[in-house]
Scaffold this active site. Sequence first.
Site, mmCIF file in Angstrom:
data_model
loop_
_atom_site.group_PDB
_atom_site.id
_atom_site.type_symbol
_atom_site.label_atom_id
_atom_site.label_comp_id
_atom_site.label_asym_id
_atom_site.label_seq_id
_atom_site.Cartn_x
_atom_site.Cartn_y
_atom_site.Cartn_z
ATOM 1 N N LYS A 277 -19.566 -3.540 -13.101
ATOM 2 C CA LYS A 277 -19.080 -2.573 -12.112
ATOM 3 C C LYS A 277 -17.750 -3.100 -11.619
ATOM 4 O O LYS A 277 -17.690 -4.062 -10.852
ATOM 5 C CB LYS A 277 -20.083 -2.440 -10.970
ATOM 6 C CG LYS A 277 -19.658 -1.437 -9.931
ATOM 7 C CD LYS A 277 -20.753 -1.200 -8.900
ATOM 8 C CE LYS A 277 -20.200 -0.422 -7.744
ATOM 9 N NZ LYS A 277 -20.357 -1.135 -6.471
ATOM 10 N N GLY B 120 -19.692 1.372 2.692
ATOM 11 C CA GLY B 120 -20.398 0.999 3.912
ATOM 12 C C GLY B 120 -20.222 1.956 5.074
ATOM 13 O O GLY B 120 -20.749 1.721 6.160
ATOM 14 N N ALA C 223 -20.702 4.389 -3.219
ATOM 15 C CA ALA C 223 -20.078 4.082 -1.928
ATOM 16 C C ALA C 223 -20.063 5.248 -0.942
ATOM 17 O O ALA C 223 -19.782 6.382 -1.293
ATOM 18 C CB ALA C 223 -18.646 3.584 -2.101
ATOM 19 N N GLY C 224 -20.372 4.913 0.293
ATOM 20 C CA GLY C 224 -20.225 5.859 1.389
ATOM 21 C C GLY C 224 -21.431 6.729 1.659
ATOM 22 O O GLY C 224 -21.436 7.518 2.601
ATOM 23 N N ASN D 229 -26.511 1.314 -1.124
ATOM 24 C CA ASN D 229 -26.853 -0.038 -0.704
ATOM 25 C C ASN D 229 -27.058 -0.100 0.795
ATOM 26 O O ASN D 229 -28.174 -0.165 1.289
ATOM 27 C CB ASN D 229 -25.789 -1.040 -1.160
ATOM 28 C CG ASN D 229 -26.193 -2.482 -0.898
ATOM 29 O OD1 ASN D 229 -27.133 -2.773 -0.162
ATOM 30 N ND2 ASN D 229 -25.518 -3.420 -1.500
ATOM 31 N N THR D 230 -25.948 -0.019 1.546
ATOM 32 C CA THR D 230 -26.025 -0.206 2.987
ATOM 33 C C THR D 230 -27.023 0.753 3.645
ATOM 34 O O THR D 230 -27.785 0.347 4.530
ATOM 35 C CB THR D 230 -24.628 -0.014 3.615
ATOM 36 O OG1 THR D 230 -23.689 -0.821 2.887
ATOM 37 C CG2 THR D 230 -24.617 -0.450 5.067
#
Lengths: 65, 252
Positions: free
Chosen positions: B91, B152, B179-180, B201-202
């Site tokens: 990645k 994040g 992301a996001g 993830n976050t």
Amino acid sequence: MRIEINGKPATTRSATLAELIDEQGFDAASVATAVDGVFVPKGLRPRTPLAEGSKVEVLSPMQGG
Amino acid sequence: MFYGTDLTCRLMLGTAQYPSPAVLREAIAASGVEVITMSLRREGPDGAAFRDLLAQSGCRILPNTAGCQTASEAVTTAHMARELFGTPWIKLEVTGHADTLQPDPFALVEAARILCADGFAVFPYTTEDLILGEKLVEAGCKVLMPWGAPIGSGRGLRNIDGLRAMRAHFRDIPLVIDAGIGAPSQAAQAMEMGFDAVLANTAVARAVDPVAMAAAFAKAVAAGYEAFRAGLMPPRDMAVASTPILGMAALS
């Protein structure tokens, strides 16, 4: 000889990267290495000499996104 | 589909910021993800525990180059990852600034070209920019990972029109929203738009109950994918009665 391992100053008697990995107690099979920003494959560690001021990075798998 | 690998679960999970490795392990199991992302870092105190977890997860590993700000840093990191994780998957993240974490398009393409030529299966973290996407495909990338919003931030799909255009433009390239993403509804929305997978993830790791949230994300991604395949109705501006008028009683 004075070098840097993972950003910290260190003194070593190791002449090669392979010796340094052993000397510092890293598990040679579960780390990846670079010297002065250049990747050093496992097989080349015994033939990779260290020099005064060499910057060695020893990395492991970690959490990541 | 992703460099020849088909996935049953179209959610990919990042492994950072969980309260403990045990919670991460449970989140992986609860969601049924088949791909997890990891990084390479200087050996820390919980390194050994993390390696055990990695071995037991049964997941395919997608190592990242997070934190790299130049093409050469990213290329070196990719080589280290390939040796350590035993996978050509990478990645590719080359960010232009430590605060915004926005992809540096120029360094990204440069690194992608070098790595693709060297046999890596590159998953570039990119923006919804079509020309940048084309340059990455020309460089040899067979997957693109556009951002939904900054890493994040939990803002979801911040440029829906741009992402829709990207989906339409790259019909044959698997696209993963990376992301996001902050909520399962946002992940479902991405899948309904025809994206091939979502990486979170976050949003999972920082949930009050990450294990339950991981399961919720997996369901949302699966539902969004099913909805896309079922074909959504086109939206209309005016009301259209769904109940037939025919046969209605004259009561007034």
